[in-house]
Design a protein around this motif. Structure first.
Motif, mmCIF file in Angstrom:
data_model
loop_
_atom_site.group_PDB
_atom_site.id
_atom_site.type_symbol
_atom_site.label_atom_id
_atom_site.label_comp_id
_atom_site.label_asym_id
_atom_site.label_seq_id
_atom_site.Cartn_x
_atom_site.Cartn_y
_atom_site.Cartn_z
ATOM 1 N N CYS A 32 9.496 -0.041 -0.629
ATOM 2 C CA CYS A 32 8.622 1.041 -0.211
ATOM 3 C C CYS A 32 7.307 0.893 -0.967
ATOM 4 C CB CYS A 32 9.261 2.381 -0.554
ATOM 5 S SG CYS A 32 8.194 3.813 -0.279
ATOM 6 N N SER A 34 4.037 3.049 -1.860
ATOM 7 C CA SER A 34 3.470 4.395 -1.774
ATOM 8 C C SER A 34 2.924 4.843 -3.119
ATOM 9 C CB SER A 34 4.537 5.388 -1.310
ATOM 10 O OG SER A 34 3.977 6.671 -1.160
ATOM 11 N N ASP A 39 6.659 11.089 -0.666
ATOM 12 C CA ASP A 39 7.091 10.153 0.386
ATOM 13 C C ASP A 39 8.245 9.292 -0.103
ATOM 14 O OD1 ASP A 39 5.222 11.116 2.135
ATOM 15 O OD2 ASP A 39 3.882 9.383 1.996
#
Length: 122
Positions: A32, A34, A39
């Motif tokens: 991921c 971010s 989030d």
């Protein structure tokens, strides 16, 4: 993907003292990218790699809650020693790459490291 392969693909530096041999035993299931920890809380599963430009304790605390096993700081960011120690205490590997987040994520995706599978149906 093995964490040693991640390190090689994005030319990352290990910040927590692990050697390449120990990284070869760490399997990353997804990733991921971010800077918003909300989030990360919503979309990340365990055995993940988090790529972020944030260098504050919330990053490690979020990783701890979500069973993220490695964090890679992008754009050449280096966390303070206190953050490195916190990650060591939690058993979280820290990496740093000079690549921007978009490029680092793209290289890892191209090599087969995907994001959360069910995120495509959200």
């Amino acid at each position: 993907m093995l964490l040693s392969d991640v390190k090689a693909e994005i030319n990352a530096q290990v910040l927590t003292g692990e050697n390449d041999e120990s990284l070869g035993a760490v399997d990353i299931h997804n990733a991921c990218g971010s800077d918003l920890m909300s989030d990360v809380l919503a979309f990340v599963k365990d055995q993940s790699l988090l790529l972020t430009g944030l260098v504050n304790p919330q990053v490690v605390r979020t990783a701890e809650m979500m069973d993220i096993i490695a964090i890679c700081f992008v754009r050449g960011k280096t966390p303070p020693e206190s953050l490195i120690e916190l990650a060591k205490e939690q058993g979280i590997v820290l990496l740093s790459t000079k690549l921007p987040m978009y490029t680092a994520c793209g290289r890892l995706y191209r090599k087969g490291l995907e994001g959360r599978k069910d995120a495509e149906t959200l």
